[in-house]
Write a protein that holds these residues in place. Sequence first.
Motif, short mmCIF file in Angstrom:
data_model
loop_
_atom_site.label_atom_id
_atom_site.label_comp_id
_atom_site.label_asym_id
_atom_site.label_seq_id
_atom_site.Cartn_x
_atom_site.Cartn_y
_atom_site.Cartn_z
N LEU A 65 -3.25 -46.46 89.93
CA LEU A 65 -3.30 -46.65 91.38
C LEU A 65 -4.65 -47.19 91.81
CD1 LEU A 65 -1.57 -43.36 92.54
CD2 LEU A 65 -0.65 -45.66 92.76
N SER A 66 -4.68 -47.81 92.97
CA SER A 66 -5.93 -48.31 93.53
C SER A 66 -6.81 -47.13 93.96
CB SER A 66 -5.65 -49.22 94.73
OG SER A 66 -5.09 -48.45 95.78
N GLU A 67 -8.07 -47.43 94.21
CA GLU A 67 -9.01 -46.38 94.63
C GLU A 67 -8.59 -45.80 95.97
OE1 GLU A 67 -11.87 -43.64 94.44
OE2 GLU A 67 -11.37 -45.05 92.85
N ALA A 68 -8.12 -46.64 96.89
CA ALA A 68 -7.68 -46.16 98.20
C ALA A 68 -6.47 -45.23 98.05
CB ALA A 68 -7.33 -47.34 99.10
N ALA A 69 -5.58 -45.54 97.13
CA ALA A 69 -4.41 -44.70 96.91
C ALA A 69 -4.82 -43.35 96.32
CB ALA A 69 -3.42 -45.39 95.98
N ASN A 70 -5.78 -43.34 95.42
CA ASN A 70 -6.24 -42.08 94.85
C ASN A 70 -6.96 -41.22 95.89
OD1 ASN A 70 -5.32 -42.00 92.15
ND2 ASN A 70 -6.80 -43.59 91.62
N VAL A 71 -7.69 -41.87 96.81
CA VAL A 71 -8.35 -41.13 97.89
C VAL A 71 -7.29 -40.51 98.80
CG1 VAL A 71 -9.76 -41.39 99.97
CG2 VAL A 71 -10.49 -42.44 97.83
N MET A 72 -6.24 -41.27 99.10
CA MET A 72 -5.17 -40.74 99.95
C MET A 72 -4.42 -39.62 99.24
SD MET A 72 -2.13 -42.72 101.95
CE MET A 72 -2.79 -42.90 103.58
N LEU A 73 -4.22 -39.75 97.95
CA LEU A 73 -3.58 -38.67 97.18
C LEU A 73 -4.43 -37.41 97.19
CD1 LEU A 73 -2.02 -40.39 94.05
CD2 LEU A 73 -0.85 -39.00 95.73
N GLU A 74 -5.73 -37.57 97.14
CA GLU A 74 -6.62 -36.41 97.19
C GLU A 74 -6.55 -35.73 98.55
OE1 GLU A 74 -9.16 -33.58 95.90
OE2 GLU A 74 -8.35 -35.19 94.67
N LYS A 75 -6.49 -36.54 99.62
CA LYS A 75 -6.48 -35.98 100.97
C LYS A 75 -5.12 -35.41 101.34
CE LYS A 75 -7.76 -37.16 105.68
NZ LYS A 75 -8.26 -38.22 106.57
N TYR A 76 -4.04 -36.09 100.96
CA TYR A 76 -2.69 -35.68 101.35
C TYR A 76 -1.82 -35.34 100.15
CZ TYR A 76 -3.99 -37.74 105.82
OH TYR A 76 -4.62 -38.03 106.99
N GLY A 77 -2.41 -34.75 99.13
CA GLY A 77 -1.64 -34.38 97.93
C GLY A 77 -0.50 -33.43 98.23
N HIS A 78 -0.69 -32.57 99.22
CA HIS A 78 0.37 -31.63 99.60
C HIS A 78 1.59 -32.38 100.12
CE1 HIS A 78 -1.81 -32.42 103.34
NE2 HIS A 78 -0.68 -32.14 103.97
N TYR A 79 1.39 -33.50 100.80
CA TYR A 79 2.51 -34.28 101.33
C TYR A 79 3.30 -34.94 100.19
CZ TYR A 79 5.16 -37.92 103.63
OH TYR A 79 6.19 -38.74 104.04
N TYR A 80 2.59 -35.45 99.20
CA TYR A 80 3.27 -36.16 98.12
C TYR A 80 3.88 -35.21 97.09
CZ TYR A 80 1.17 -40.20 100.22
OH TYR A 80 0.82 -41.17 101.12
N SER A 81 3.36 -33.99 96.97
CA SER A 81 3.95 -33.06 96.01
C SER A 81 5.04 -32.20 96.66
CB SER A 81 2.87 -32.17 95.39
OG SER A 81 2.21 -31.42 96.37
N MET A 82 4.97 -31.97 97.98
CA MET A 82 5.99 -31.19 98.70
C MET A 82 6.32 -31.89 100.02
SD MET A 82 4.45 -27.41 98.04
CE MET A 82 2.74 -27.92 98.13
N PRO A 83 6.97 -33.06 99.96
CA PRO A 83 7.16 -33.85 101.18
C PRO A 83 8.06 -33.20 102.22
CG PRO A 83 8.34 -34.85 99.35
CD PRO A 83 7.52 -33.73 98.78
N LEU A 84 9.08 -32.48 101.81
CA LEU A 84 9.99 -31.88 102.80
C LEU A 84 9.30 -30.80 103.61
CD1 LEU A 84 13.27 -31.71 100.70
CD2 LEU A 84 12.59 -33.42 102.38
N ALA A 85 8.52 -29.96 102.96
CA ALA A 85 7.79 -28.91 103.67
C ALA A 85 6.73 -29.53 104.58
CB ALA A 85 7.13 -27.96 102.68
N ALA A 86 6.01 -30.51 104.09
CA ALA A 86 4.97 -31.15 104.89
C ALA A 86 5.57 -31.84 106.11
CB ALA A 86 4.18 -32.15 104.04
N ARG A 87 6.71 -32.51 105.93
CA ARG A 87 7.37 -33.18 107.08
C ARG A 87 7.85 -32.15 108.10
NH1 ARG A 87 10.96 -36.45 103.67
NH2 ARG A 87 9.45 -37.77 102.67
#
Length: 161
Positions: A54-76
């Motif tokens: 992944l790009s550096e920006a994508a890794n930064v977003m994954l670090e900030k919003y990792g909870h959304y990408y690992s548990m999207p239904l709960a986060a939504r």
Amino acid sequence: MIFAISILIGAISLGAIYFSKLWCWMTLILCALLLLIPLSGLKARKKDLRSRKLSEAANVMLEKYGHYYSMPLAARDFGRAAMALHASGTIAAIIDLFTGYWTGVVIGVVYFIAMGMLAHAFDPNIFSHDPQEKAVHDEIRAFLEKSADDRVGKGAAKRKV
């Protein structure tokens, strides 16, 4: 589920505004504070999804919003709950504006900003208007879908052998 509860609490607090403006705002603020508990829990349970692919920006977003990408239904769900409380607070502030309760208007402005930030903290797609941020989100989503497909394919190949 949490979204439906927040709609109900928002409606109750808006009904309470005609009896006690203080109780209306105390209910809304308490619910907002209670939403901080699952946000901290989701952030604590997030998985490390960063990748060299992944790009550096994508890794930064994954670090900030990792909870959304690992548990999207709960986060939504929690993000939508914050949006429902955000709307209830906005309506309460407008009612306070027309009734001349200026303390409620000030509380409403602060509440409006805080709940917007809280909703965005749960779900990065809420209030996201930046096309670059959306492109990074799409990159992450495509990567995660491809990774999931690869894992399913490898699991199927192992079972055949």
